[in-house]
Design a protein around this motif. Sequence first.
Motif, PDB file in Angstrom:
ATOM      1  N   CYS A  24       0.853  -1.189   0.000  1.00 55.21           N
ATOM      2  CA  CYS A  24       0.000   0.000   0.000  1.00 55.21           C
ATOM      3  C   CYS A  24       0.887   1.238   0.000  1.00 55.21           C
ATOM      4  O   CYS A  24       2.067   1.173   0.330  1.00 55.21           O
ATOM      5  N   ASN A  25       0.285   2.344  -0.365  1.00 52.82           N
ATOM      6  CA  ASN A  25       0.927   3.640  -0.189  1.00 52.82           C
ATOM      7  C   ASN A  25       0.012   4.392   0.760  1.00 52.82           C
ATOM      8  O   ASN A  25      -1.056   4.851   0.359  1.00 52.82           O
ATOM      9  N   GLN A  68      -3.761   3.813   0.543  1.00 54.06           N
ATOM     10  CA  GLN A  68      -4.142   3.457  -0.829  1.00 54.06           C
ATOM     11  C   GLN A  68      -3.549   2.101  -1.164  1.00 54.06           C
ATOM     12  O   GLN A  68      -2.326   1.915  -1.099  1.00 54.06           O
ATOM     13  N   CYS A  96      -2.066  -0.732  -3.289  1.00 58.48           N
ATOM     14  CA  CYS A  96      -1.324  -0.821  -4.557  1.00 58.48           C
ATOM     15  C   CYS A  96      -1.506  -2.194  -5.201  1.00 58.48           C
ATOM     16  O   CYS A  96      -1.781  -2.276  -6.391  1.00 58.48           O
ATOM     17  N   GLU A 117       7.152   0.013 -14.412  1.00 58.79           N
ATOM     18  CA  GLU A 117       6.135   0.957 -13.940  1.00 58.79           C
ATOM     19  C   GLU A 117       5.996   0.896 -12.423  1.00 58.79           C
ATOM     20  O   GLU A 117       4.910   1.091 -11.882  1.00 58.79           O
ATOM     21  N   GLU A 158       7.048   2.910 -10.039  1.00 58.71           N
ATOM     22  CA  GLU A 158       6.637   4.151  -9.384  1.00 58.71           C
ATOM     23  C   GLU A 158       5.126   4.373  -9.558  1.00 58.71           C
ATOM     24  O   GLU A 158       4.451   4.810  -8.629  1.00 58.71           O
ATOM     25  N   LYS A 159       4.616   4.050 -10.721  1.00 60.18           N
ATOM     26  CA  LYS A 159       3.177   4.173 -10.976  1.00 60.18           C
ATOM     27  C   LYS A 159       2.413   3.193 -10.083  1.00 60.18           C
ATOM     28  O   LYS A 159       1.401   3.550  -9.461  1.00 60.18           O
ATOM     29  N   PHE A 160       2.893   1.947 -10.006  1.00 57.84           N
ATOM     30  CA  PHE A 160       2.267   0.926  -9.172  1.00 57.84           C
ATOM     31  C   PHE A 160       2.220   1.363  -7.717  1.00 57.84           C
ATOM     32  O   PHE A 160       1.207   1.204  -7.042  1.00 57.84           O
ATOM     33  N   LYS A 218       2.217   4.307  -6.599  1.00 57.66           N
ATOM     34  CA  LYS A 218       1.532   5.602  -6.496  1.00 57.66           C
ATOM     35  C   LYS A 218       2.470   6.681  -5.941  1.00 57.66           C
ATOM     36  O   LYS A 218       2.107   7.467  -5.074  1.00 57.66           O
ATOM     37  N   LEU A 219       3.700   6.691  -6.472  1.00 57.25           N
ATOM     38  CA  LEU A 219       4.710   7.666  -6.030  1.00 57.25           C
ATOM     39  C   LEU A 219       4.692   8.891  -6.931  1.00 57.25           C
ATOM     40  O   LEU A 219       4.368   8.833  -8.080  1.00 57.25           O
TER      41      LEU A 219
END
Length: 91
Positions: A64-65, A68, A70, A84, A86-88, A90-91
Amino acid sequence: MSVVCYFSTVSSNKEIKKNQQKIQMILDSKKISYEVVDISSDESGKNKMRELAGDPKALPPQICNGDQYCGNYEQFEEAVEMEEIEKFLKL
């Protein structure tokens, strides 16, 4: 927000242990800071992990972030392969 990895340090499942180690190795190599929540010693952590994952039977590792969700190990691995992460995360 920060990346949170829900792990279990007392799992007898070798696949889970291997997946957790791989997540840590990749995050460390990319210098992405993260927090580990050990669900084996923290019942509230296990409940939160399952709540965030939307699955009452979810097993570690889950990522999670903050609050949220992930994804799980398979989704993490796919994000790494597709470059991907960073996208995964949520950075």
